[in-house]
Design a protein around this motif. Structure first.
Motif, PDB file in Angstrom:
ATOM      1  N   ARG A   1       0.827  -1.205   0.000  1.00 46.15           N
ATOM      2  CA  ARG A   1       0.000   0.000   0.000  1.00 46.15           C
ATOM      3  C   ARG A   1       0.864   1.258   0.000  1.00 46.15           C
ATOM      4  O   ARG A   1       0.527   2.279  -0.602  1.00 46.15           O
ATOM      5  CB  ARG A   1      -0.901   0.034   1.240  1.00 46.15           C
ATOM      6  CG  ARG A   1      -2.029  -0.973   1.265  1.00 46.15           C
ATOM      7  CD  ARG A   1      -2.937  -0.709   2.466  1.00 46.15           C
ATOM      8  NE  ARG A   1      -3.499   0.632   2.418  1.00 46.15           N
ATOM      9  CZ  ARG A   1      -4.628   0.940   1.780  1.00 46.15           C
ATOM     10  NH1 ARG A   1      -5.301  -0.005   1.142  1.00 46.15           N
ATOM     11  NH2 ARG A   1      -5.079   2.165   1.786  1.00 46.15           N
ATOM     12  N   GLU A   2       2.009   1.143   0.681  1.00 46.32           N
ATOM     13  CA  GLU A   2       2.874   2.310   0.823  1.00 46.32           C
ATOM     14  C   GLU A   2       3.396   2.823  -0.514  1.00 46.32           C
ATOM     15  O   GLU A   2       3.797   3.980  -0.623  1.00 46.32           O
ATOM     16  CB  GLU A   2       4.054   1.982   1.744  1.00 46.32           C
ATOM     17  CG  GLU A   2       3.695   1.792   3.208  1.00 46.32           C
ATOM     18  CD  GLU A   2       2.967   0.490   3.490  1.00 46.32           C
ATOM     19  OE1 GLU A   2       3.029  -0.440   2.639  1.00 46.32           O
ATOM     20  OE2 GLU A   2       2.310   0.397   4.543  1.00 46.32           O
TER      21      GLU A   2
ATOM     22  N   TYR B   1       1.716   3.464  -3.163  1.00 46.52           N
ATOM     23  CA  TYR B   1       0.817   4.527  -3.601  1.00 46.52           C
ATOM     24  C   TYR B   1       1.025   5.786  -2.762  1.00 46.52           C
ATOM     25  O   TYR B   1       1.031   6.909  -3.294  1.00 46.52           O
ATOM     26  CB  TYR B   1      -0.631   4.060  -3.529  1.00 46.52           C
ATOM     27  CG  TYR B   1      -0.982   3.045  -4.588  1.00 46.52           C
ATOM     28  CD1 TYR B   1      -1.477   3.450  -5.826  1.00 46.52           C
ATOM     29  CD2 TYR B   1      -0.801   1.684  -4.372  1.00 46.52           C
ATOM     30  CE1 TYR B   1      -1.792   2.525  -6.810  1.00 46.52           C
ATOM     31  CE2 TYR B   1      -1.114   0.753  -5.352  1.00 46.52           C
ATOM     32  CZ  TYR B   1      -1.598   1.173  -6.567  1.00 46.52           C
ATOM     33  OH  TYR B   1      -1.880   0.254  -7.552  1.00 46.52           O
ATOM     34  N   ALA B   2       1.201   5.610  -1.460  1.00 46.00           N
ATOM     35  CA  ALA B   2       1.420   6.769  -0.591  1.00 46.00           C
ATOM     36  C   ALA B   2       2.732   7.472  -0.932  1.00 46.00           C
ATOM     37  O   ALA B   2       2.799   8.708  -0.930  1.00 46.00           O
ATOM     38  CB  ALA B   2       1.420   6.329   0.875  1.00 46.00           C
ATOM     39  N   LYS B   3       3.760   6.692  -1.243  1.00 46.28           N
ATOM     40  CA  LYS B   3       5.045   7.294  -1.606  1.00 46.28           C
ATOM     41  C   LYS B   3       4.949   8.038  -2.934  1.00 46.28           C
ATOM     42  O   LYS B   3       5.535   9.113  -3.095  1.00 46.28           O
ATOM     43  CB  LYS B   3       6.120   6.211  -1.681  1.00 46.28           C
ATOM     44  CG  LYS B   3       6.527   5.660  -0.311  1.00 46.28           C
ATOM     45  CD  LYS B   3       7.553   4.542  -0.431  1.00 46.28           C
ATOM     46  CE  LYS B   3       7.970   4.039   0.943  1.00 46.28           C
ATOM     47  NZ  LYS B   3       8.950   2.912   0.841  1.00 46.28           N
TER      48      LYS B   3
ATOM     49  N   ALA C   1       3.131  11.255  -2.276  1.00 44.52           N
ATOM     50  CA  ALA C   1       3.915  12.226  -1.516  1.00 44.52           C
ATOM     51  C   ALA C   1       4.776  13.117  -2.401  1.00 44.52           C
ATOM     52  O   ALA C   1       5.090  14.250  -2.039  1.00 44.52           O
ATOM     53  CB  ALA C   1       4.791  11.505  -0.486  1.00 44.52           C
TER      54      ALA C   1
ATOM     55  N   GLY D   1      -7.649  12.064  -0.510  1.00 48.91           N
ATOM     56  CA  GLY D   1      -7.046  10.767  -0.231  1.00 48.91           C
ATOM     57  C   GLY D   1      -6.592  10.050  -1.477  1.00 48.91           C
ATOM     58  O   GLY D   1      -5.606   9.307  -1.467  1.00 48.91           O
TER      59      GLY D   1
ATOM     60  N   SER E   1      -3.302  11.741  -2.462  1.00 42.05           N
ATOM     61  CA  SER E   1      -2.211  11.422  -1.530  1.00 42.05           C
ATOM     62  C   SER E   1      -1.823   9.951  -1.556  1.00 42.05           C
ATOM     63  O   SER E   1      -0.734   9.581  -1.103  1.00 42.05           O
ATOM     64  CB  SER E   1      -2.623  11.797  -0.100  1.00 42.05           C
ATOM     65  OG  SER E   1      -3.647  10.935   0.385  1.00 42.05           O
ATOM     66  N   GLY E   2      -2.712   9.093  -2.081  1.00 44.63           N
ATOM     67  CA  GLY E   2      -2.445   7.661  -2.092  1.00 44.63           C
ATOM     68  C   GLY E   2      -2.979   6.931  -0.882  1.00 44.63           C
ATOM     69  O   GLY E   2      -2.769   5.724  -0.727  1.00 44.63           O
ATOM     70  N   ASP E   3      -3.699   7.643  -0.011  1.00 44.96           N
ATOM     71  CA  ASP E   3      -4.294   6.993   1.151  1.00 44.96           C
ATOM     72  C   ASP E   3      -5.558   6.225   0.782  1.00 44.96           C
ATOM     73  O   ASP E   3      -5.964   5.301   1.495  1.00 44.96           O
ATOM     74  CB  ASP E   3      -4.629   8.039   2.220  1.00 44.96           C
ATOM     75  CG  ASP E   3      -3.376   8.680   2.805  1.00 44.96           C
ATOM     76  OD1 ASP E   3      -2.406   7.952   3.041  1.00 44.96           O
ATOM     77  OD2 ASP E   3      -3.375   9.910   3.009  1.00 44.96           O
ATOM     78  N   ILE E   4      -6.204   6.623  -0.309  1.00 43.20           N
ATOM     79  CA  ILE E   4      -7.361   5.904  -0.835  1.00 43.20           C
ATOM     80  C   ILE E   4      -6.956   5.298  -2.176  1.00 43.20           C
ATOM     81  O   ILE E   4      -6.655   6.020  -3.130  1.00 43.20           O
ATOM     82  CB  ILE E   4      -8.572   6.836  -1.033  1.00 43.20           C
ATOM     83  CG1 ILE E   4      -9.045   7.398   0.310  1.00 43.20           C
ATOM     84  CG2 ILE E   4      -9.712   6.097  -1.738  1.00 43.20           C
ATOM     85  CD1 ILE E   4     -10.175   8.414   0.190  1.00 43.20           C
TER      86      ILE E   4
ATOM     87  N   ASP F   1      -9.619   0.771  -1.606  1.00 37.75           N
ATOM     88  CA  ASP F   1     -10.462   1.275  -0.529  1.00 37.75           C
ATOM     89  C   ASP F   1     -11.781   1.802  -1.061  1.00 37.75           C
ATOM     90  O   ASP F   1     -12.754   1.930  -0.317  1.00 37.75           O
ATOM     91  CB  ASP F   1      -9.740   2.416   0.194  1.00 37.75           C
ATOM     92  CG  ASP F   1      -8.376   2.004   0.691  1.00 37.75           C
ATOM     93  OD1 ASP F   1      -8.306   1.200   1.622  1.00 37.75           O
ATOM     94  OD2 ASP F   1      -7.368   2.475   0.119  1.00 37.75           O
TER      95      ASP F   1
END
Length: 382
Positions: free
Chosen positions: A37-38, A40-42, A45, A111, A114-117, A162
């Motif tokens: 998952r990280e 996407y968050a990276k 960012a 989200g 940001s990649g949280d969703i 998500d």
């Protein structure tokens, strides 16, 4: 030149990210059956998700699709084919950005950027493939909710996602009366089935999804009730352009691997590349790749101006997937026995890309679209 200095500076940033954060994880993700998952968050960012999104949601408001093209190319050449950043940013997120209400965009877009969703879209069903009118998943209105029942399969990001856009029939008497629903992780009646075992794309979490009396609030209807079929067809041109960018980038990666291989590998006292057959094969592939890349680049320019037609997008998808298949097959052949070994990337590219002539509309469907655009429609010629 299609890319200017700004695009090339951006490419250097994307390439560094792919080589640093994505490429080192390829083998581990293949074993796990999905990316972290990280990842996407990276990407989010450093601004690699939805570069086109509005600034109030965290986007850069870049209206030039060439920047998205750069991300797609660098991921498929140097990142990982199972990291579906293109699905997230270019296939699913635009539905929400263009069809969503202000409330939906405020709720989800930050989200997403940001990649949280993480996103997915569910169209394909066990009994239907390219035929959107064959969808059987049904939704029935019940107070301030819709009750969703049915099953979807071959859903990319099916486990990780998500938020999933789900297409369902909302009139039992009209196959094209469909509505799009925003189904969130954890909604009652929404279940994920098994992660499907595939020939290739081992790090892509492709799954079955089940909806058993899944209650979706009316606030999660995307666009207008009954307009889902129209929406799905409206976004297909960009989907096929995105796919084309990925296919030609993958074929280029295979070519680059093979060029290095035939220069280094020796047989009968000389480099394999010194044989006339190898030179001719590489020359032919170089010409095919350049021809196809030029067409796709022109399609991107047309898309930027809003002039990309469904027929042009279908042609790009048809040509790029067919050329990709031929090039990777030839590249594997030039690797000899090594090409059959999983430790060589060419072997994985061969299995990963076989689906490219199938999903997003098969090659046969692309020919139908192009042919009908020529006026060769049996319904109109009868």
């Amino acid at each position: 030149m299609i890319f200017d200095e700004t695009h090339e500076q951006f490419r250097a940033t994307v390439r560094d990210f792919m080589l640093r954060e994505i490429e080192p994880n390829r083998d581990r993700w293949r074993e796990a059956g999905m990316v972290d998952r990280e990842a996407y968050a990276k990407a989010g960012a450093i601004g690699l998700l939805c570069t086109w999104a509005e600034a109030r949601y965290g986007g850069a408001e870049i209206g030039d699709f060439r920047f998205e093209q750069v991300i797609i190319e660098e991921n498929f050449q140097r990142g990982d084919s199972g990291f579906y950043i293109h699905l997230h940013s270019n296939l699913v997120a635009p539905y929400i950005a263009k069809l969503g209400s202000d409330e939906q965009k405020e709720r989800f877009m930050p989200g997403i950027v940001s990649g949280d969703i993480i996103l997915s879209i569910a169209m394909t069903e066990p009994s239907t493939g390219s035929d959107l009118a064959g969808i059987r998943t049904r939704a029935v209105e019940d107070g301030d909710h819709w009750v969703l029942n049915g099953a979807k399969t071959y859903i990319s990001n099916g486990i990780l996602s998500d938020l999933c856009i789900v297409a369902a029939r909302t009139d039992p008497n009209d196959a094209r009366h469909q509505t799009l629903f925003l189904v969130e992780r954890g909604m009652e009646g929404f279940e994920r089935g098994r992660r499907l075992t595939k020939m290739g794309l081992k790090s892509q979490d492709t799954a079955e999804l089940f909806f058993n009396d899944c209650r979706v609030p009316k606030a999660n209807i995307l666009g207008e009730v009954g307009q889902g079929f129209k929406y799905l067809t409206r976004f297909l041109a960009q989907e096929r352009l995105v796919a084309s960018c990925a296919f030609i980038a993958t074929a280029q990666a295979a070519f680059d691997l093979t060029l290095d291989f035939v220069k280094d590998r020796r047989a009968f006292g000389r480099a394999i590349g010194a044989f006339q057959n190898s030179r001719f094969k590489m020359a032919e592939m170089r010409a095919q790749l350049d021809m196809c890349q030029t067409y796709i680049d022109q399609c991107v320019v047309m898309h930027n101006s809003g002039a990309l037609s469904p027929e042009d997008a279908a042609a790009a998808k048809l040509l790029s997937s067919e050329i990709e298949g031929r090039v990777i097959d030839e590249c594997l052949q030039l690797h000899g026995g090594a090409g059959f070994m999983d430790e060589y990337r060419i072997s994985r590219l061969f299995t990963d890309t076989r689906v490219d002539r199938i999903f997003g509309g098969t090659s046969e469907i692309m020919k139908e679209i192009i042919g009908r655009g020529l006026g060769l429609d049996e319904r109109k010629m009868a």
